[in-house]
Design an enzyme around this catalytic site. Structure first.
Site, PDB file in Angstrom:
ATOM      1  N   THR A  81      89.463  58.272  19.473  1.00 22.01           N
ATOM      2  CA  THR A  81      88.899  57.275  20.383  1.00 22.01           C
ATOM      3  C   THR A  81      87.885  56.442  19.611  1.00 22.01           C
ATOM      4  O   THR A  81      87.374  56.886  18.585  1.00 22.01           O
ATOM      5  CB  THR A  81      88.171  57.955  21.553  1.00 22.01           C
ATOM      6  N   GLU A  87      93.582  58.202  25.113  1.00 23.85           N
ATOM      7  CA  GLU A  87      93.951  59.546  25.616  1.00 23.85           C
ATOM      8  C   GLU A  87      95.223  59.517  26.464  1.00 23.85           C
ATOM      9  O   GLU A  87      95.781  60.548  26.794  1.00 23.85           O
ATOM     10  CB  GLU A  87      92.798  60.115  26.458  1.00 23.85           C
ATOM     11  N   LYS A 139      73.223  50.913  38.826  1.00 18.77           N
ATOM     12  CA  LYS A 139      72.802  51.491  40.105  1.00 18.77           C
ATOM     13  C   LYS A 139      71.506  50.806  40.526  1.00 18.77           C
ATOM     14  O   LYS A 139      70.469  50.981  39.905  1.00 18.77           O
ATOM     15  CB  LYS A 139      72.598  52.995  39.971  1.00 18.77           C
ATOM     16  N   TRP A 187      75.920  50.766  44.013  1.00 16.39           N
ATOM     17  CA  TRP A 187      76.592  50.549  42.735  1.00 16.39           C
ATOM     18  C   TRP A 187      76.963  49.084  42.584  1.00 16.39           C
ATOM     19  O   TRP A 187      77.496  48.471  43.505  1.00 16.39           O
ATOM     20  CB  TRP A 187      77.879  51.385  42.655  1.00 16.39           C
TER      21      TRP A 187
HETATM   22  P1  AMP Z   1      90.627  52.668  24.340  1.00 14.43           P
HETATM   23  O1  AMP Z   1      90.887  54.109  24.340  1.00 14.43           O
HETATM   24  O2  AMP Z   1      89.827  52.202  23.170  1.00 14.43           O
HETATM   25  O3  AMP Z   1      91.857  51.841  24.513  1.00 14.43           O
HETATM   26  O4  AMP Z   1      89.700  52.355  25.595  1.00 14.43           O
HETATM   27  C1  AMP Z   1      90.119  52.681  26.887  1.00 14.43           C
HETATM   28  C2  AMP Z   1      89.201  52.068  27.888  1.00 14.43           C
HETATM   29  O5  AMP Z   1      89.293  50.626  27.857  1.00 14.43           O
HETATM   30  C3  AMP Z   1      89.533  52.418  29.312  1.00 14.43           C
HETATM   31  O6  AMP Z   1      89.050  53.683  29.661  1.00 14.43           O
HETATM   32  C4  AMP Z   1      88.874  51.288  30.077  1.00 14.43           C
HETATM   33  O7  AMP Z   1      87.493  51.512  30.235  1.00 14.43           O
HETATM   34  C5  AMP Z   1      89.065  50.103  29.168  1.00 14.43           C
HETATM   35  N1  AMP Z   1      90.242  49.313  29.596  1.00 14.43           N
HETATM   36  C6  AMP Z   1      91.490  49.363  29.103  1.00 14.43           C
HETATM   37  N2  AMP Z   1      92.281  48.460  29.724  1.00 14.43           N
HETATM   38  C7  AMP Z   1      91.514  47.840  30.653  1.00 14.43           C
HETATM   39  C8  AMP Z   1      91.735  46.811  31.636  1.00 14.43           C
HETATM   40  N3  AMP Z   1      92.916  46.213  31.764  1.00 14.43           N
HETATM   41  N4  AMP Z   1      90.706  46.467  32.430  1.00 14.43           N
HETATM   42  C9  AMP Z   1      89.495  47.044  32.305  1.00 14.43           C
HETATM   43  N5  AMP Z   1      89.209  47.995  31.397  1.00 14.43           N
HETATM   44  C10 AMP Z   1      90.211  48.391  30.578  1.00 14.43           C
END
Ligand code: AMP
Length: 541
Positions: free
Chosen positions: A185, A330, A440, A445
């Site tokens: 990640t 993940e 918050k 929220w």
């Molecule tokens: P990553 O593992 O680096 O791809 O990050 C994943 C995270 O990116 C997710 O848990 C979200 O918080 C954010 N994310 C991915 N796609 C979107 C989307 N279309 N809209 C908003 N947040 C997103």
């Protein structure tokens, strides 16, 4: 129990490789090389080199299950590694070339990588951490000039490695549960954590990814992977290429909006996939230089929310339909998609655009629920907001070698995404925030994502990020950081205040709109709010 009578056929990536060899050996894979030259070859050519690569892995002493890392841009050699490593039975660990150097060392050590395939231009990153990485026995340098010098021990050129081998290889029969890929990640808090994909998870994820309501790709497409190959399997596009046989375009290190727009024009790309910041930058280039992008039939956008104003700019302004998708490393990464909207001819274009501002519906195979702080499931009423929990065949059940990650898994077997969202009665998901980005205020929220979307709908705003700042009375208040399109003609704070007030309740309106030159981005191109919060705390914003 009466068992079904069907074959227990292993779901492995070797099936895709074999299928592509037989059916798609003519399919073209095009790379814009670091030098700027175009490299073109077919899947048939790639297959022979993948065999050579697997023979070379044998010679290097690689065993099944070993982690073999890549530190590379999107190019045809990386594509070969995407198949050669897992189909050999080893694990391709795609290193993120944008993380801080200490995190890179952490990932290599944590994964205990035995071999690293590295682009010549990225070799200095490894030289800088050489004394910290002890597991690596071989470095293979890709795209190196003949006279290339490096202090990396046992370094060989990728082409020399392949040249010495036969272009036939008997790929082993693999257990579908065996590990195929490893991706960490981006680690916005603490150390990065590893998602270890299996052949089975990659197989099923790929099959569903190509389906109509997911990404809806076909052999007639030309697909460009702008999303890096180190970011969540490049959204599985390399495997989708082998499954479906579309022409595949890889931009190498040429990720400037101008270069991308040109490549999309020249290669007659029909589907392009990447994070929002890329497309926001590219829109301007397309308009300014009049690039012909008329062949593009889908812009796949994910990784962060894609604001309505940009969906409109692409759909109405350029005639390019957007597919907004949500997922995470993940989850291999696919979770939800708005792919199904394209087929909704019963909707007006405005209605379709409105639906695409949401993150979409869970793709087949992914189950989801939203829960409150007490772990109680919340109703799908479009209003209740809670943490998104998911389960399915391509979602991790634990992090790689990391017992401390258990807090992210519920006792009844769901993965806690850390995203906060609502689900409407039909299952349409709307992401409100990351748990840690929620604001918050006075016990209520506030969604930073929703505020950003409204602020970015102002025609004079290029980008906007909203963070929580401490406040004695309200506990937290939103602060808006705004990047105007032009310094000379920026919107007044009052204009922005009124805009937000016309869309949101009074308490949501940020107390302050501050102008900054640029929003810092994470290693995968998302707004880095951690850095913004830190700068604020240091009085540096
Ligand atoms: P990553 O593992 O680096 O791809 O990050 C994943 C995270 O990116 C997710 O848990 C979200 O918080 C954010 N994310 C991915 N796609 C979107 C989307 N279309 N809209 C908003 N947040 C997103």
């Amino acid at each position: 129990m009466l068992l079904g009578n069907m074959m227990d056929f292993p779901l492995t990536l070797t099936h895709f490789l074999d299928r592509a060899r037989r059916y798609y050996s003519h399919v073209e894979i095009v790379t814009k090389m670091p030098s700027g030259d175009m490299h073109r070859y077919t899947f048939g050519d790639a297959y022979r080199r993948i065999c050579r690569l697997s023979n070379a892995l044998t010679r290097l002493g690689v065993r099944q299950g070993d982690r073999i890392a890549t530190l590379a841009w999107n190019h045809y050699q990386h594509f070969e590694l995407y198949f050669g490593v897992p189909c050999f039975g080893a694990v391709i660990h795609t290193l993120n070339l944008r993380v801080p150097i200490h995190q890179l060392a952490y990932c290599i050590n944590h994964a205990e990588d035995r071999v690293i395939f590295v682009d010549a231009s990225l070799v200095p990153m490894l030289e800088a951490i050489l004394d910290q990485i002890s597991s690596v026995e071989h470095f293979v340098v890709i795209n190196a000039p003949r006279d290339f010098q490096t202090s990396l021990p046992n370094a060989v050129h990728y082409e020399d490695l392949l040249a010495a081998e036969s272009d036939e290889f008997e790929f082993p029969a693999l257990d579908e549960r065996s590990a195929a890929g490893l991706c960490y990640t981006s680690g916005t808090t603490g150390n990065p954590k590893g998602a270890l994909y299996s052949h089975r998870s990659q197989f099923i994820h790929t099959i569903v990814g190509g389906a109509g309501d997911s990404l809806s790709l076909a052999s007639t497409d030309t697909v460009i992977a702008v999303v890096p190959m180190f970011h969540a399997n490049a959204w599985n596009l390399p495997y989708l290429c082998a499954l479906l046989g579309f022409k595949f375009v890889l931009p190498g290190p040429h990720l400037k909006p101008y270069d991308l727009a040109q490549l999309i024009q020249d290669e007659k790309v029909t589907v392009a996939a990447g994070v929002p910041t890329l497309w926001i930058g590219m829109h301007h280039e397309i308009q300014q230089h009049g690039f012909d992008v008329s062949k593009v039939r889908a812009l796949i956008v994910g990784g962060a929310a894609f604001p309505k104003t940009w969906i409109e700019a692409y759909e109405k302004g350029l005639g390019i339909p957007v597919v907004h998708a949500w997922g995470m490393t993940e989850m291999s990464p696919m979770g939800t998609s708005t792919g199904t909207m394209a087929a909704r001819t019963d909707l007006t274009s405005d209605e379709r655009i409105e639906l695409k501002t949401h993150q979409g519906y869970a793709v087949p195979g992914v189950e989801m629920r939203i829960v409150d702080d007490a772990g109680e499931e919340l109703p799908w009423d479009g209003a209740s907001i809670g943490e998104v929990q998911v389960r399915g065949p391509w979602i991790i059940q634990k992090y790689y070698n990391d017992p401390s990650g258990d807090g992210q898994f519920t006792e009844d077997g769901w993965f806690r995404t850390g995203d906060v969202a609502s689900l409407d009665p039909k299952g349409l998901m709307t992401i409100a925030d990351r748990t840690k980005d929620l604001i918050k205020s006075g016990g209520e929220w506030i969604s930073s994502v929703a505020l950003e979307n409204v602020i970015m709908s102002h025609p004079k705003v290029r980008e906007a990020a909203v963070i929580a700042v401490p406040n004695e009375k309200w506990s937290e208040r939103p602060l808006a950081l705004v990047v105007p399109k032009s310094e000379e003609d920026r919107p007044t704070p009052n204009e922005l205040h009124d805009l937000v007030a016309s869309h949101c309740s009074k308490i949501w309106v940020p107390d302050e709109f501050r102008y900054i030159g640029e929003i810092p981005k994470t290693s995968v191109g998302k707004f880095d709010k951690k850095v913004l919060r830190q700068r604020y705390a240091e009085g540096n914003l």
